[in-house]
Design a protein around this motif. Structure first.
Motif, mmCIF file in Angstrom:
data_model
loop_
_atom_site.group_PDB
_atom_site.id
_atom_site.type_symbol
_atom_site.label_atom_id
_atom_site.label_comp_id
_atom_site.label_asym_id
_atom_site.label_seq_id
_atom_site.Cartn_x
_atom_site.Cartn_y
_atom_site.Cartn_z
ATOM 1 N N MET A 8 0.673 -1.102 0.022
ATOM 2 C CA MET A 8 0.062 -0.030 0.006
ATOM 3 C C MET A 8 0.907 1.224 0.021
ATOM 4 O O MET A 8 1.989 1.225 0.473
ATOM 5 C CB MET A 8 -0.944 0.069 1.180
ATOM 6 C CG MET A 8 -1.726 -1.148 1.176
ATOM 7 S SD MET A 8 -2.947 -1.063 3.014
ATOM 8 C CE MET A 8 -4.397 0.368 2.081
ATOM 9 N N GLY A 9 0.363 2.216 -0.527
ATOM 10 C CA GLY A 9 1.313 3.645 -0.487
ATOM 11 C C GLY A 9 0.532 4.684 -1.040
ATOM 12 O O GLY A 9 -0.764 4.760 -1.111
ATOM 13 N N THR B 162 5.794 3.850 -0.004
ATOM 14 C CA THR B 162 4.882 2.594 -0.080
ATOM 15 C C THR B 162 5.565 1.858 1.041
ATOM 16 O O THR B 162 6.533 1.946 1.538
ATOM 17 C CB THR B 162 5.394 1.572 -1.416
ATOM 18 O OG1 THR B 162 6.689 1.523 -1.487
ATOM 19 C CG2 THR B 162 4.878 2.417 -2.645
ATOM 20 N N ILE B 163 4.556 0.904 1.528
ATOM 21 C CA ILE B 163 4.960 0.066 2.498
ATOM 22 C C ILE B 163 4.155 -1.198 2.454
ATOM 23 O O ILE B 163 3.269 -1.363 1.869
ATOM 24 C CB ILE B 163 4.380 0.829 3.810
ATOM 25 C CG1 ILE B 163 4.718 -0.371 5.116
ATOM 26 C CG2 ILE B 163 2.870 1.050 4.009
ATOM 27 C CD1 ILE B 163 4.465 0.500 6.273
ATOM 28 N N THR B 164 4.997 -2.407 2.837
ATOM 29 C CA THR B 164 4.598 -3.622 2.267
ATOM 30 C C THR B 164 3.952 -4.395 3.433
ATOM 31 O O THR B 164 3.780 -3.454 4.727
ATOM 32 C CB THR B 164 5.922 -4.811 2.156
ATOM 33 O OG1 THR B 164 6.597 -5.012 3.260
ATOM 34 C CG2 THR B 164 6.692 -4.243 1.033
ATOM 35 N N ARG B 165 3.024 -5.394 3.374
ATOM 36 C CA ARG B 165 2.557 -5.989 4.996
ATOM 37 C C ARG B 165 3.478 -6.274 5.751
ATOM 38 O O ARG B 165 3.254 -6.284 7.051
ATOM 39 C CB ARG B 165 1.758 -7.309 4.375
ATOM 40 C CG ARG B 165 0.593 -7.095 3.649
ATOM 41 C CD ARG B 165 -0.114 -8.473 3.450
ATOM 42 N NE ARG B 165 -1.027 -8.973 4.820
ATOM 43 C CZ ARG B 165 -1.900 -8.318 5.231
ATOM 44 N NH1 ARG B 165 -2.623 -7.484 4.633
ATOM 45 N NH2 ARG B 165 -2.475 -8.826 6.428
ATOM 46 N N GLY B 166 4.766 -6.613 5.432
ATOM 47 C CA GLY B 166 5.623 -6.815 6.398
ATOM 48 C C GLY B 166 6.485 -5.279 6.864
ATOM 49 O O GLY B 166 7.564 -5.753 7.556
ATOM 50 N N SER B 167 5.786 -4.174 6.545
ATOM 51 C CA SER B 167 6.296 -3.121 6.866
ATOM 52 C C SER B 167 7.689 -2.772 6.264
ATOM 53 O O SER B 167 8.482 -1.672 6.857
ATOM 54 C CB SER B 167 6.476 -2.994 8.478
ATOM 55 O OG SER B 167 5.322 -2.978 9.180
ATOM 56 N N THR B 168 8.095 -3.039 5.303
ATOM 57 C CA THR B 168 9.217 -2.551 4.505
ATOM 58 C C THR B 168 8.915 -1.508 3.863
ATOM 59 O O THR B 168 7.682 -1.159 3.063
ATOM 60 C CB THR B 168 9.684 -3.609 3.505
ATOM 61 O OG1 THR B 168 10.084 -4.686 4.048
ATOM 62 C CG2 THR B 168 11.023 -3.082 2.531
ATOM 63 N N THR B 169 9.500 -0.174 4.044
ATOM 64 C CA THR B 169 9.000 0.983 3.335
ATOM 65 C C THR B 169 10.029 1.343 2.152
ATOM 66 O O THR B 169 11.243 0.999 2.197
ATOM 67 C CB THR B 169 9.213 2.154 4.479
ATOM 68 O OG1 THR B 169 10.546 2.354 5.116
ATOM 69 C CG2 THR B 169 8.086 1.731 5.592
ATOM 70 N N ASN B 170 9.459 2.343 1.369
ATOM 71 C CA ASN B 170 10.226 2.899 0.197
ATOM 72 C C ASN B 170 9.860 4.218 0.159
ATOM 73 O O ASN B 170 8.524 4.608 0.059
ATOM 74 C CB ASN B 170 9.853 2.211 -0.969
ATOM 75 C CG ASN B 170 10.784 2.609 -2.106
ATOM 76 O OD1 ASN B 170 11.893 2.921 -2.185
ATOM 77 N ND2 ASN B 170 10.164 3.047 -3.412
ATOM 78 N N VAL C 239 -2.422 16.659 -5.831
ATOM 79 C CA VAL C 239 -3.240 15.541 -5.247
ATOM 80 C C VAL C 239 -2.486 14.346 -4.936
ATOM 81 O O VAL C 239 -1.859 13.720 -5.825
ATOM 82 C CB VAL C 239 -4.135 15.340 -6.598
ATOM 83 C CG1 VAL C 239 -5.293 14.445 -6.253
ATOM 84 C CG2 VAL C 239 -4.998 16.637 -6.844
ATOM 85 N N TYR C 240 -3.044 13.831 -3.836
ATOM 86 C CA TYR C 240 -2.461 12.496 -3.299
ATOM 87 C C TYR C 240 -3.095 11.476 -3.291
ATOM 88 O O TYR C 240 -4.399 11.431 -3.027
ATOM 89 C CB TYR C 240 -2.178 12.799 -1.780
ATOM 90 C CG TYR C 240 -0.563 13.587 -1.594
ATOM 91 C CD1 TYR C 240 -0.655 15.245 -1.796
ATOM 92 C CD2 TYR C 240 0.575 12.994 -1.131
ATOM 93 C CE1 TYR C 240 0.399 15.722 -1.784
ATOM 94 C CE2 TYR C 240 1.680 13.745 -0.955
ATOM 95 C CZ TYR C 240 1.529 15.198 -1.348
ATOM 96 O OH TYR C 240 2.927 16.066 -1.226
ATOM 97 N N TYR C 241 -2.715 10.448 -4.164
ATOM 98 C CA TYR C 241 -3.572 9.168 -4.559
ATOM 99 C C TYR C 241 -3.014 8.060 -3.551
ATOM 100 O O TYR C 241 -1.830 7.774 -3.517
ATOM 101 C CB TYR C 241 -3.435 8.724 -5.937
ATOM 102 C CG TYR C 241 -3.893 10.017 -6.792
ATOM 103 C CD1 TYR C 241 -3.332 10.972 -7.188
ATOM 104 C CD2 TYR C 241 -5.350 9.897 -7.278
ATOM 105 C CE1 TYR C 241 -3.612 11.679 -7.989
ATOM 106 C CE2 TYR C 241 -5.881 10.803 -8.092
ATOM 107 C CZ TYR C 241 -5.217 11.842 -8.441
ATOM 108 O OH TYR C 241 -5.785 12.699 -9.352
ATOM 109 N N CYS C 242 -3.907 7.365 -2.855
ATOM 110 C CA CYS C 242 -3.551 6.197 -2.296
ATOM 111 C C CYS C 242 -3.649 4.984 -3.256
ATOM 112 O O CYS C 242 -4.378 4.939 -4.155
ATOM 113 C CB CYS C 242 -4.590 5.777 -1.273
ATOM 114 S SG CYS C 242 -4.594 4.326 -0.503
ATOM 115 N N ASN C 243 -2.783 4.169 -3.167
ATOM 116 C CA ASN C 243 -2.666 2.930 -4.237
ATOM 117 C C ASN C 243 -2.517 1.701 -3.277
ATOM 118 O O ASN C 243 -1.647 1.571 -2.327
ATOM 119 C CB ASN C 243 -1.325 2.939 -4.811
ATOM 120 C CG ASN C 243 -1.338 1.876 -5.794
ATOM 121 O OD1 ASN C 243 -0.108 0.989 -5.851
ATOM 122 N ND2 ASN C 243 -1.824 1.834 -6.859
#
Length: 113
Positions: free
Chosen positions: A32-33, A48-56, A90-94
């Motif tokens: 999600m991100g 972005t962030i994975t289910r395991g909380s790895t961020t970018n 404009v900020y979009y959730c993905n």
């Protein structure tokens, strides 16, 4: 049916803070991100962030923005500090499932100088 609902945008002065939230429904989400699109520019990755909380993070927001998520609530957050006028967009959730990628409707963030 997958839905992403965003909240938290608004108008803030330079140097201020805002927190965006995005809650998903209808699936289990992998990454999600947040992306953003300023007038006349292409949509770009923010964080972005994975289910395991790895961020970018995009280089432009490192040290100022923090992405986090609550898997139990299917919600991703973006804490934005030290905002600059160039963060206006404009900020979009993905959110990605194993089959597809989904977008929220977008929320406006405006930073005044």
């Amino acid at each position: 049916q997958v839905q992403l609902v965003e909240s938290g945008g608004g108008l803030v002065q330079a140097g201020g803070s805002l927190t965006l939230s995005c809650t998903g429904s209808g699936s289990i989400f992998r990454t999600m991100g947040w992306f953003r699109q300023a007038p006349g520019k292409q949509r770009e990755l923010v964080a972005t962030i994975t289910r395991g909380s790895t961020t970018n993070y995009a280089d432009s927001v490192k040290g100022r923005f923090t992405v986090s998520r609550d898997n139990a609530k299917n919600t991703v957050y973006l804490q934005m500090n030290s905002l600059k006028p160039e963060d206006t967009a404009v900020y979009y959730c993905n959110a990605d499932t194993w089959e597809s990628s989904y977008w929220g409707q977008g929320t406006q963030v405006t930073v005044s100088s």
